[in-house]
Design an enzyme around this catalytic site. Sequence first.
Site, PDB file in Angstrom:
ATOM      1  N   CYS A   1      -3.255   7.697   4.654  1.00 51.29           N
ATOM      2  CA  CYS A   1      -3.119   7.203   3.289  1.00 51.29           C
ATOM      3  C   CYS A   1      -4.399   7.406   2.496  1.00 51.29           C
ATOM      4  O   CYS A   1      -4.373   7.393   1.265  1.00 51.29           O
ATOM      5  CB  CYS A   1      -2.726   5.733   3.303  1.00 51.29           C
ATOM      6  SG  CYS A   1      -3.839   4.679   4.254  1.00 51.29           S
TER       7      CYS A   1
ATOM      8  N   GLU B   1       0.877  -1.166   0.000  1.00 51.52           N
ATOM      9  CA  GLU B   1       0.000   0.000   0.000  1.00 51.52           C
ATOM     10  C   GLU B   1       0.914   1.216   0.000  1.00 51.52           C
ATOM     11  O   GLU B   1       1.700   1.419   0.935  1.00 51.52           O
ATOM     12  CB  GLU B   1      -0.897   0.024   1.234  1.00 51.52           C
ATOM     13  CG  GLU B   1      -1.830   1.224   1.269  1.00 51.52           C
ATOM     14  CD  GLU B   1      -2.283   1.568   2.662  1.00 51.52           C
ATOM     15  OE1 GLU B   1      -2.166   2.743   3.052  1.00 51.52           O
ATOM     16  OE2 GLU B   1      -2.752   0.653   3.369  1.00 51.52           O
TER      17      GLU B   1
END
Length: 685
Positions: free
Chosen positions: A302, A263
Amino acid sequence: MNVMANRPRRLESYVGGLWVAGAKEGVPLLDASTGAPVAFIDSTGLDFKAALAFGREKGGPALRRMSFHERAAMLKALGQALMERKEEFYALSTATGATRADSWVDIEGGIGTLLSYASKGRRELPNTRVLLDGDVELLSKDGTFSAQHILSPLQGVAVHINAFNFPCWGMLEKLAPTLIAGVPAIVKPASQTAYLTELMVRRIIETGILPEGALQLVCGSVGDLLDHVEGQDAVTFTGSAATGQRLKTHKAIVGNSVRFTMEADSLNAAVLGLDAAPGTDEFDLFVREVAREMTVKAGQKCTAIRRVIAPRAYGEALIQSLSDRLGKTAIGNPADEAVRMGPLASLDQREEVRARIRDLATDAEIVAGDPDNPSVLSGDAVAGAFLNPVLLYCDKPGSARAVHDVEAFGPVSTVMPYDTAEEAVDLARRGKGSLVASVFTNDPAFAEEVVLGLAPFHGRVMIGNRISAKSSTGHGSPLPGLVHGGPGRAGGGEELGGIRGVKHYMQRTAVQGTPTMLSAVTGRWIPGAEVRSGGEHPFRKSLAELKIGDQLVTATRMVTLDDIEHFAQFTGDTFYAHMDEEAAKVNPFFDGRVAHGYLIVSFAAGLFVDPAPGPVLANYGVDNLRFLTPVNPGDTLQVQLTCKEINPRANAEHGEVRWDCKVTNQTGAAVAQYDVLTMVAKTRG
C-alpha cells in the site's frame, strides 16, 4: 498439530473459543508460483452474532481487568513466542509469492510491531486501567469544580478486515494497539493468503497467553457480521476504496455510529529534487529506492511508489538507470534463493494489474518491461502469477488523468517530469491523498517548500539524502511509532503512531466534579483534593503504604545574597540577573537581583528530602518545571510535597511515584511548580 502435513486442507475459523470449519468445502487457494492448491476456505454456517457476543462478554472483561503494563507484558510474551516459531511461518509464506526478504517484512516486521507496542506500553503508559488526557481544567474560581479528560477502553469488539499482501503484519499491527487498549478483536484476513494468517493465529492460541475471547479469526466471508456491530465496536478495513466505501456506509455502521477506519488505494509519489542531478548521491539513492519499492512484495504494498516525479532534464537518465536496474531483477519461485522478486498473490491479481496497466497506457507509454510475457528464473510462467516490473513514462502529467487516478497494485510505476518545485507539489497532490511521499534532496530550501506542500495530502513524508542513506528505513516502511494512514483517497484513516494508535480504541470522556472526586476516579491527585499530612514522612513509606494525597509541608528557609553569590561561583552561572543589581532592575521581569531557578529547586530538595536509606530508591527526573515568581534576597521558601500518582512496575520490586512539588514564598505566592519523579520500593526493606 502440523498444518503443513496434509495440504491442501480446509482452513478453520476460531470463534467462540473453538476451531470451526465452514459448512462447505470452500474455494481453493493456490500457490502463487506453481498454481498448486494450498488450502480451501469457507465460513458458511458461522454464527457471527455469537462471535461478537463472545468477544464482548468474555474477551473484553478479561482484558479490562488488566492494567496497561499487564497487557504490555502479555504482548511481549506473545511476540517472543511467535519469534521462536518464525521459521514455520517463513516456510508457508513462499506460497503467497513472498521471497525471504519479503516475508521478513511481513513476519518479523509484524512480530516486531507487537514487541514495540509492548515496550511503549511499559514505558509510556501508567500501570493503571484508565488513561488521562491533558491537564485538569479549572471550572470555578474557588477551585471546587474542575474537569479531567480520561480515556477508557471501548466495551465492544474491534473487527479488523485485512488485505492479502501482508497476512501477518496486517493483523499484528492492528492487534497490538487494540489489545494494549484493552479491547478484544475479530480478525478477518483476505482469502488469498488467509492460510498464513490462520497458521499464526493457531500458534497464538496455542500459547495460552491471551485470555479467552481476546482474539477470534474468520477465514472466509464475514457474512452478516457487520449487521450486528454496535456503538461500542470498531471496524477497520484495509483494501480497495470501492469495498471500503461500501462497508463504511453499511446500515449498522452508520446507524450505530460505529468507529470505522479505512486504508485504501494510494498513489504514493517519490520526488527527485532539482539539486539531485545524475551523478549525485541523491540521484543514485532515488533510483535504488524506486526500484526497491517496485520489486519488494512484487509491488504489492500500500506504500509502494506509484508515481515517480523527477526534473524534466533528468528524465532520460532516470529512465535508463531504472530500466537497467529493474532488468537485472531475478524473478521466479521465492523458494529459490537466487530469486529477488516473486509472483503476485494470484492469477486474478495479475490480470487485475495488467488491466490497470492498459488504463495507465492511455496517458503514458511503457518504457521498460513487458506485462504480457513474464520472464522467470524458476516457477511456472503460465500457472504462476508472475509479472515483470513495468515502468511507464507520461510526458504531460499536468493534463493527464489516468496516472493520477489508477493504481496498478503490482510492480508498476510511472515517471512524470516537472520543471519547478511548485509543479512537483501539484503533481503529487493530484493523487488526492496518499499514505506516503518521499523527497530526495540535499537542498534544505527545496525540502522545506516541497514537504510543506505535500504534508496536508499525506500521512507520512520521508526526506532522503546522502546523510541518512545508511540509517533510513526507506519510503515504504510503516513504523510502529509513526502514523500509518492518509487523507482523501487513501481512506482518511490513521493507524499506529505509537500510543496514538491505542487511543483509537478508547473513549475520551470529560469528567467533572470536585478535585477529591476527580482524584478518586482518575487515580491522580490534583490541587484542591483532600490530603493527609502530619505523621510519618512520606519518603519513609513503601509503595504498599503510600497513598495518593499523602502530603508533607516543610519548614522554611530564607534565601540570602550570600546564597546567590555562592551558587553563582560554585556553578559558574553568573548571569547578570543574579549578579548585577542595576542591570537586573532594568529587566522588566525583576526589581533587582534574583535567585537562580535551580538554586530554588536545590533548596526545595533540601527542605523535603528525608536523608535516611529507605523505601525511596532514587530520584529519576523532574517534569513540567516552571518558575512563577522571582525570589529576591530575604525571601523565605517553603515546600508543599504531595503524592500525586503511584505506578507499580510489573515484575519488579519497585514502582514510580510522581510527587506534586509546590514552592512558595513568605506571602504564599508560588515561586516554582513541578513534578518530582522517584523510584520507591514496594515494601520496606
